[in-house]
Scaffold this motif. Structure first.
Motif, PDB file in Angstrom:
ATOM      1  N   LEU A 189       0.813  -1.225   0.000  1.00 33.25           N
ATOM      2  CA  LEU A 189       0.000   0.000   0.000  1.00 33.25           C
ATOM      3  C   LEU A 189       0.844   1.271   0.000  1.00 33.25           C
ATOM      4  O   LEU A 189       0.396   2.322  -0.446  1.00 33.25           O
ATOM      5  CB  LEU A 189      -0.935  -0.010   1.223  1.00 33.25           C
ATOM      6  N   LEU A 190       2.064   1.198   0.489  1.00 29.00           N
ATOM      7  CA  LEU A 190       2.887   2.391   0.690  1.00 29.00           C
ATOM      8  C   LEU A 190       3.320   2.990  -0.651  1.00 29.00           C
ATOM      9  O   LEU A 190       3.771   2.279  -1.550  1.00 29.00           O
ATOM     10  CB  LEU A 190       4.120   2.024   1.517  1.00 29.00           C
ATOM     11  N   ALA A 191       3.199   4.310  -0.757  1.00 27.77           N
ATOM     12  CA  ALA A 191       3.684   5.013  -1.948  1.00 27.77           C
ATOM     13  C   ALA A 191       5.203   4.903  -2.047  1.00 27.77           C
ATOM     14  O   ALA A 191       5.886   4.623  -1.054  1.00 27.77           O
ATOM     15  CB  ALA A 191       3.264   6.483  -1.880  1.00 27.77           C
ATOM     16  N   ASP A 192       5.732   5.140  -3.248  1.00 28.54           N
ATOM     17  CA  ASP A 192       7.177   5.012  -3.465  1.00 28.54           C
ATOM     18  C   ASP A 192       7.983   5.941  -2.570  1.00 28.54           C
ATOM     19  O   ASP A 192       9.134   5.638  -2.222  1.00 28.54           O
ATOM     20  CB  ASP A 192       7.518   5.300  -4.933  1.00 28.54           C
ATOM     21  N   ASP A 193       7.386   7.068  -2.211  1.00 30.96           N
ATOM     22  CA  ASP A 193       8.054   8.004  -1.293  1.00 30.96           C
ATOM     23  C   ASP A 193       7.362   8.012   0.065  1.00 30.96           C
ATOM     24  O   ASP A 193       7.473   8.971   0.830  1.00 30.96           O
ATOM     25  CB  ASP A 193       8.072   9.414  -1.873  1.00 30.96           C
ATOM     26  N   GLY A 194       6.640   6.928   0.377  1.00 31.60           N
ATOM     27  CA  GLY A 194       5.839   6.891   1.596  1.00 31.60           C
ATOM     28  C   GLY A 194       6.633   6.577   2.847  1.00 31.60           C
ATOM     29  O   GLY A 194       7.791   6.145   2.793  1.00 31.60           O
ATOM     30  N   ILE A 195       5.983   6.795   3.995  1.00 33.56           N
ATOM     31  CA  ILE A 195       6.574   6.603   5.314  1.00 33.56           C
ATOM     32  C   ILE A 195       5.694   5.650   6.117  1.00 33.56           C
ATOM     33  O   ILE A 195       4.467   5.787   6.132  1.00 33.56           O
ATOM     34  CB  ILE A 195       6.686   7.947   6.079  1.00 33.56           C
ATOM     35  N   TYR A 196       6.330   4.707   6.771  1.00 35.85           N
ATOM     36  CA  TYR A 196       5.641   3.787   7.682  1.00 35.85           C
ATOM     37  C   TYR A 196       6.128   4.094   9.087  1.00 35.85           C
ATOM     38  O   TYR A 196       7.334   4.096   9.356  1.00 35.85           O
ATOM     39  CB  TYR A 196       5.974   2.352   7.287  1.00 35.85           C
ATOM     40  N   VAL A 197       5.196   4.395   9.986  1.00 32.59           N
ATOM     41  CA  VAL A 197       5.536   4.770  11.358  1.00 32.59           C
ATOM     42  C   VAL A 197       4.945   3.741  12.313  1.00 32.59           C
ATOM     43  O   VAL A 197       3.725   3.514  12.306  1.00 32.59           O
ATOM     44  CB  VAL A 197       5.020   6.179  11.715  1.00 32.59           C
ATOM     45  N   VAL A 198       5.794   3.132  13.117  1.00 35.61           N
ATOM     46  CA  VAL A 198       5.356   2.157  14.114  1.00 35.61           C
ATOM     47  C   VAL A 198       5.685   2.694  15.498  1.00 35.61           C
ATOM     48  O   VAL A 198       6.844   3.012  15.791  1.00 35.61           O
ATOM     49  CB  VAL A 198       6.040   0.792  13.906  1.00 35.61           C
ATOM     50  N   GLN A 199       4.666   2.810  16.337  1.00 31.95           N
ATOM     51  CA  GLN A 199       4.870   3.175  17.737  1.00 31.95           C
ATOM     52  C   GLN A 199       4.502   1.972  18.600  1.00 31.95           C
ATOM     53  O   GLN A 199       3.448   1.372  18.404  1.00 31.95           O
ATOM     54  CB  GLN A 199       4.018   4.379  18.117  1.00 31.95           C
ATOM     55  N   ALA A 200       5.369   1.628  19.542  1.00 35.49           N
ATOM     56  CA  ALA A 200       5.140   0.426  20.346  1.00 35.49           C
ATOM     57  C   ALA A 200       5.802   0.583  21.701  1.00 35.49           C
ATOM     58  O   ALA A 200       6.738   1.372  21.873  1.00 35.49           O
ATOM     59  CB  ALA A 200       5.718  -0.798  19.629  1.00 35.49           C
ATOM     60  N   HIS A 201       5.320  -0.194  22.684  1.00 40.26           N
ATOM     61  CA  HIS A 201       6.002  -0.265  23.963  1.00 40.26           C
ATOM     62  C   HIS A 201       7.459  -0.659  23.716  1.00 40.26           C
ATOM     63  O   HIS A 201       7.740  -1.556  22.921  1.00 40.26           O
ATOM     64  CB  HIS A 201       5.363  -1.330  24.862  1.00 40.26           C
ATOM     65  N   TYR A 202       8.367  -0.014  24.426  1.00 32.07           N
ATOM     66  CA  TYR A 202       9.777  -0.322  24.239  1.00 32.07           C
ATOM     67  C   TYR A 202      10.224  -1.356  25.266  1.00 32.07           C
ATOM     68  O   TYR A 202       9.949  -1.227  26.463  1.00 32.07           O
ATOM     69  CB  TYR A 202      10.621   0.943  24.370  1.00 32.07           C
ATOM     70  N   LEU A 203      10.905  -2.383  24.780  1.00 32.75           N
ATOM     71  CA  LEU A 203      11.372  -3.458  25.648  1.00 32.75           C
ATOM     72  C   LEU A 203      12.182  -2.930  26.829  1.00 32.75           C
ATOM     73  O   LEU A 203      12.059  -3.418  27.959  1.00 32.75           O
ATOM     74  CB  LEU A 203      12.210  -4.441  24.833  1.00 32.75           C
ATOM     75  N   GLY A 204      12.994  -1.917  26.575  1.00 29.73           N
ATOM     76  CA  GLY A 204      13.847  -1.386  27.636  1.00 29.73           C
ATOM     77  C   GLY A 204      13.079  -0.857  28.828  1.00 29.73           C
ATOM     78  O   GLY A 204      13.593  -0.848  29.954  1.00 29.73           O
ATOM     79  N   TYR A 205      11.825  -0.407  28.602  1.00 31.90           N
ATOM     80  CA  TYR A 205      11.019   0.113  29.703  1.00 31.90           C
ATOM     81  C   TYR A 205      10.694  -0.990  30.705  1.00 31.90           C
ATOM     82  O   TYR A 205      10.644  -0.743  31.913  1.00 31.90           O
ATOM     83  CB  TYR A 205       9.726   0.733  29.143  1.00 31.90           C
ATOM     84  N   ILE A 206      10.489  -2.210  30.216  1.00 33.42           N
ATOM     85  CA  ILE A 206      10.237  -3.325  31.133  1.00 33.42           C
ATOM     86  C   ILE A 206      11.475  -3.585  31.984  1.00 33.42           C
ATOM     87  O   ILE A 206      11.377  -3.833  33.192  1.00 33.42           O
ATOM     88  CB  ILE A 206       9.823  -4.581  30.346  1.00 33.42           C
ATOM     89  N   PHE A 207      12.644  -3.521  31.389  1.00 30.29           N
ATOM     90  CA  PHE A 207      13.880  -3.696  32.154  1.00 30.29           C
ATOM     91  C   PHE A 207      14.067  -2.572  33.172  1.00 30.29           C
ATOM     92  O   PHE A 207      14.432  -2.809  34.325  1.00 30.29           O
ATOM     93  CB  PHE A 207      15.088  -3.739  31.212  1.00 30.29           C
ATOM     94  N   ASP A 208      13.821  -1.345  32.741  1.00 26.19           N
ATOM     95  CA  ASP A 208      14.096  -0.191  33.600  1.00 26.19           C
ATOM     96  C   ASP A 208      13.157  -0.101  34.792  1.00 26.19           C
ATOM     97  O   ASP A 208      13.530   0.427  35.847  1.00 26.19           O
ATOM     98  CB  ASP A 208      14.005   1.102  32.782  1.00 26.19           C
ATOM     99  N   THR A 209      11.921  -0.589  34.638  1.00 24.44           N
ATOM    100  CA  THR A 209      10.909  -0.411  35.680  1.00 24.44           C
ATOM    101  C   THR A 209      10.403  -1.719  36.280  1.00 24.44           C
ATOM    102  O   THR A 209       9.629  -1.689  37.225  1.00 24.44           O
ATOM    103  CB  THR A 209       9.685   0.335  35.113  1.00 24.44           C
ATOM    104  N   LEU A 210      10.816  -2.852  35.700  1.00 20.45           N
ATOM    105  CA  LEU A 210      10.211  -4.152  36.015  1.00 20.45           C
ATOM    106  C   LEU A 210       8.707  -4.111  35.745  1.00 20.45           C
ATOM    107  O   LEU A 210       7.906  -4.723  36.455  1.00 20.45           O
ATOM    108  CB  LEU A 210      10.485  -4.571  37.462  1.00 20.45           C
ATOM    109  N   GLY A 211       8.345  -3.394  34.698  1.00 15.85           N
ATOM    110  CA  GLY A 211       6.935  -3.188  34.379  1.00 15.85           C
ATOM    111  C   GLY A 211       6.328  -4.363  33.632  1.00 15.85           C
ATOM    112  O   GLY A 211       5.899  -4.230  32.475  1.00 15.85           O
ATOM    113  N   TYR A 212       6.242  -5.490  34.309  1.00 16.06           N
ATOM    114  CA  TYR A 212       5.740  -6.700  33.654  1.00 16.06           C
ATOM    115  C   TYR A 212       4.234  -6.657  33.398  1.00 16.06           C
ATOM    116  O   TYR A 212       3.690  -7.541  32.726  1.00 16.06           O
ATOM    117  CB  TYR A 212       6.106  -7.948  34.466  1.00 16.06           C
ATOM    118  N   GLY A 213       3.566  -5.630  33.881  1.00 12.83           N
ATOM    119  CA  GLY A 213       2.157  -5.466  33.548  1.00 12.83           C
ATOM    120  C   GLY A 213       1.932  -5.244  32.063  1.00 12.83           C
ATOM    121  O   GLY A 213       0.825  -5.449  31.562  1.00 12.83           O
ATOM    122  N   ASP A 214       2.978  -4.820  31.340  1.00 14.23           N
ATOM    123  CA  ASP A 214       2.849  -4.653  29.895  1.00 14.23           C
ATOM    124  C   ASP A 214       2.833  -5.985  29.163  1.00 14.23           C
ATOM    125  O   ASP A 214       2.649  -6.021  27.941  1.00 14.23           O
ATOM    126  CB  ASP A 214       3.988  -3.786  29.360  1.00 14.23           C
TER     127      ASP A 214
END
Length: 409
Positions: A189-214
């Protein structure tokens, strides 16, 4: 309703190691009607986390069907904390950097359309599988297809609308099991000059906070940037930039485009090297994380028992999905926590899965004063503290359910 993968969803490797087992749990967003669990058992699925020894993706292999989790979904983006402000700033950034009037923008799993509604002078399309949420987005004026994203659907969209200048996946792409199909669809679907943007929880945040609720069933993958670099290259896409954003704790927002136009960013290479230095390519790092999570869970349970034994009244604050794995892994029920307060009307009157805490509005909660709130929506900590100044001024305290289990303020 559940399938078991035997191969890594990025690289296809069978060299997968279990490092964290949070037990059998219901889906985090499967809130119960009153006493429903007495009439029929809640569905329980393994919640186990694996490490790919080849590409190093962290992932779940026990896959609850997407229809079970997403066809009816009790999370509205515009109703969570300071979310509208986040997406307003996000939209402004996209328009300044990548969009011109008349461009076509597609969002995968755009929920109630809160981000797309902020984009001006462009054509937008939301692909949102939740049948209860798609009408909310349409009522906001956002054209919405109520279906799951697939490569076949992407081809159909291209035939009807033409190529997309920007395709967005905000906290939705890691929810998809077949990463090859989803990315094939994006590339189609992406145009030849298109941009794909993915936003997601970052793995490092689980390490930094022990945020296993994610860690819960809809979060099938836990993204660091290094495993994704080679994966997206297979589709002719380079990650040319990224940002860390204070959303859902800490999220990573990655910008990709055709390799012929966009070389890999130096900062992307630097982050991948930093992840290696932090041990994200070694199984032992994850085994150590699991031990720390176990200690944090034990401290939470002992803290709550001590407070309850002293006569304190405790409630939970925020029926956030990320709070459910913590309640369930720790075995916390209404013997320790009286109720859960949440601002979302769709959740009020229901009960939390497995722990069966009644979910009430803030107005109702004021009729039953408590001494402590267990802060299950900790990613909105500052927002909630500002909202609950009166509770704090009266001596009320919050309990952080992850990390060192801080009692504050």
């Amino acid at each position: 309703m559940i399938a078991k993968n035997t191969r890594c969803r990025l690289c296809g490797s069978t060299e997968l190691a279990l490092f964290l087992d949070l037990g059998d749990q219901p889906p985090a967003n499967r809130y119960c009607k009153k006493d429903e669990w007495l009439r029929q058992p809640e569905p329980m699925y393994p919640l186990r986390v694996y490490f790919c020894n080849d590409c190093n993706l962290v992932q779940l292999l026990d896959i609850v069907s997407k229809e079970e989790i997403f066809s009816h979904y009790l999370f509205l983006s515009s109703g969570a904390g300071n979310t509208p402000v986040h997406f307003k700033e996000y939209a402004k950034d996209l328009q300044e950097k990548f969009l011109a009037p008349g461009d076509f923008v597609v969002e995968i799993g755009g929920n109630d359309g809160v981000l797309l509604a902020e984009l001006k002078d462009v054509k937008t399309l939301n692909v949102e599988p939740a049948k209860n949420i798609a009408p909310v987005a349409r009522a906001r004026g956002i054209e919405t297809i109520a279906d799951f994203w697939t490569a076949d659907l992407a081809r159909t969209i291209k035939k009807e609308y033409g190529p997309a200048k920007v395709i967005l996946g905000n906290n939705s792409i890691p929810h998809i099991d077949d990463q090859i199909d989803v990315t094939t669809g994006v590339k189609e679907l992406l145009a030849d000059d298109g941009i794909y943007v993915v936003q997601a929880h970052y793995l490092g945040y689980i390490f930094d906070t022990l945020g296993y609720g994610d860690i819960y069933h809809e979060h099938l993958s836990y993204f660091a940037i290094r495993p994704l670099i080679d994966f997206y290259k297979k589709f002719g896409l380079n990650i040319f930039d990224y940002q860390f954003v204070p959303w859902q704790g800490v999220s990573i927002r990655m910008f990709m485009g055709p390799a012929s136009r966009y070389p890999q960013g130096q900062n992307v290479t630097a982050l991948a090297e930093e992840e290696i230095q932090r041990g994200y390519a070694q199984l032992k790092t994850y085994q150590d994380l699991a031990q720390k999570i176990e200690r944090s869970k034990n401290k939470l349970v002992s803290t709550l028992h001590d407070l309850k034994s002293s006569g304190a009244r405790i409630a939970a604050y925020g029926a956030a999905a990320k709070g459910m794995p913590i309640l369930n892994y720790a075995g916390i029920t209404n013997s320790l926590i009286d109720f859960c307060v949440d601002d979302l009307p769709e959740k009020q009157g229901l009960s939390t899965p497995l722990s069966h805490l009644p979910i009430v509005s803030r107005e109702e909660a004021r009729q039953y004063p408590v001494d402590y709130f267990l802060l299950l929506a900790w990613n909105f900590k500052d927002f909630i503290l500002e909202k609950e100044k009166e509770f704090v001024a009266g001596g009320g305290k919050f309990i952080m359910p992850i990390g060192d289990i801080e009692v504050f303020p």
